[in-house]
Design an enzyme around this catalytic site. Structure first.
Site, PDB file in Angstrom:
ATOM      1  N   LYS A   1      31.563  79.650  36.810  1.00  0.00           N
ATOM      2  CA  LYS A   1      32.712  79.216  37.579  1.00  0.00           C
ATOM      3  C   LYS A   1      33.967  79.933  37.510  1.00  0.00           C
ATOM      4  CE  LYS A   1      31.276  74.510  36.541  1.00  0.00           C
ATOM      5  NZ  LYS A   1      31.203  73.367  35.733  1.00  0.00           N
TER       6      LYS A   1
ATOM      7  N   GLN B   1      34.550  70.956  31.078  1.00  0.00           N
ATOM      8  CA  GLN B   1      33.343  71.086  30.921  1.00  0.00           C
ATOM      9  C   GLN B   1      32.642  70.128  30.325  1.00  0.00           C
ATOM     10  OE1 GLN B   1      31.446  73.490  32.946  1.00  0.00           O
ATOM     11  NE2 GLN B   1      29.708  72.172  32.228  1.00  0.00           N
TER      12      GLN B   1
ATOM     13  N   ASP C   1      36.466  67.957  39.963  1.00  0.00           N
ATOM     14  CA  ASP C   1      34.947  67.776  39.893  1.00  0.00           C
ATOM     15  C   ASP C   1      34.622  66.311  40.635  1.00  0.00           C
ATOM     16  OD1 ASP C   1      33.188  69.152  38.484  1.00  0.00           O
ATOM     17  OD2 ASP C   1      33.922  68.674  36.409  1.00  0.00           O
TER      18      ASP C   1
END
Ligand code: NDP
Length: 280
Positions: free
Chosen positions: A52, A96, A119
């Site tokens: 990422k 995460q 997200d």
């Protein structure tokens, strides 16, 4: 003869478009910044976080990295998220997953401001998607839509079957296909006559977490097959939920694993970061 849907090439195309857009924004004095938080040092998570950050660098998005020890408390993590929520220089916040067991994932997801929820997991983002309002969309299903559209495959009016109803893939996937005017059926572990339902699909999206379960007998001749699954097979090779060798004999178009849906997830995360400047 089937068409191979190339997720690597399509994700590169998206990242290059975003790179150009970000350069244009920079020229107008607009900088984009993603904060990435990892708790503990799970090796798979470290790889994802590293990828990422690399993608941010490629596109020209700034990234702030928070690598917190395994024993970080829930309160400490929530306090960091609140701090980043209030920081005007931060456009997106990514925590995460999975988190260590002593931290409540739901609480963490709900603490991220919906304006920075790149997200797309916050209940407000999910709600906005289901009532057709602007908001962040979960990256993997958003990537599937791009794969289908950019391969020149029409969704409108098509029979779309989504295999799996998880919150991060199956459910948002069905909403997105509906938004594209597909006729959508969602299957799960209690579905009766699964094969028969799958064989109705013009577009079959498979996200069940069962290695190579879906073979040619589930697929209508000429259908588009999108394989979200990711596993290691008995020879430690990557494979999906679809038995590619069997499925390709009947599918009209199909994604490989690796190189299909996988690369799209990060591309769509980057797209959400860029979009964040339009979400108020
Ligand atoms: P979940 O385990 O959360 O959900 C699986 C879904 O499949 C459930 O709805 C379950 O039904 C259904 N299911 C399981 N077994 C069967 C069966 N035999 N018949 C019918 N339905 C079944 O998985 P995720 O959605 O998180 O992930 C799915 C796959 O996608 C996994 O392989 C995962 O690794 C992969 N993945 C890949 C990503 C990428 O970037 N490429 C990102 C996210 C996931 P029920 O609800 O009834 O239990």
């Amino acid at each position: 003869m089937y068409k191979l849907i190339d997720g690597k090439a399509i994700s590169k195309q998206i990242k290059d478009e975003l790179k150009e857009k970000v350069a244009g924004l920079k020229a107008e004095g607009v900088e984009i910044c993603l904060a990435v938080i990892q708790v503990g040092n799970d090796p798979a998570s470290s790889v994802y976080v590293g990828n990422k950050k690399k993608a941010c660098e490629y596109i020209g998005i700034g990234s702030l990295s928070y690598e917190l020890p395994e024993e970080t408390t829930e309160e400490e993590l929530l306090a960091l998220i609140e701090k980043l929520n209030a920081d005007d220089k931060v456009n997106g916040i990514l925590v995460q997953l999975p988190l260590p067991k002593h931290i409540d994932e739901d609480k963490v997801i709900k603490t991220i401001s919906p304006k920075k929820d790149v997200d797309g997991f916050h209940p407000m983002s999910v709600g906005a998607l289901s009532i057709g309002q602007p908001g962040f969309v979960s990256c993997t299903p958003a990537g599937v839509i791009q794969l289908i559209k950019r391969s020149g495959i029409e969704i409108e009016g098509k029979e779309c079957v989504v295999l799996g109803r998880s919150n991060i893939v199956g459910k948002p996937m069905s909403m997105l296909l509906l938004r594209e005017n597909g006729t959508v059926t969602v299957c799960h572990s209690r579905t009766k006559d699964l094969k028969e339902v799958c064989r109705r699909a013009d577009i079959l999206v498979v996200a069940i977490g069962r290695p190579k379960m879906i073979d040619a007998s589930y697929i209508k001749e000429g259908a588009t097959v999108i394989d979200v699954g990711i596993h290691r097979d008995e020879n430690n090779k990557l494979c999906g939920d679809v038995d590619f060798e069997s499925a390709k004999e009947v599918a009209g178009a199909i994604t490989p694993v690796p190189g299909g849906v996988g690369p799209m997830t990060i591309a769509m995360l980057m797209s959400n970061c860029v979009e964040s400047i339009n979400i108020n």
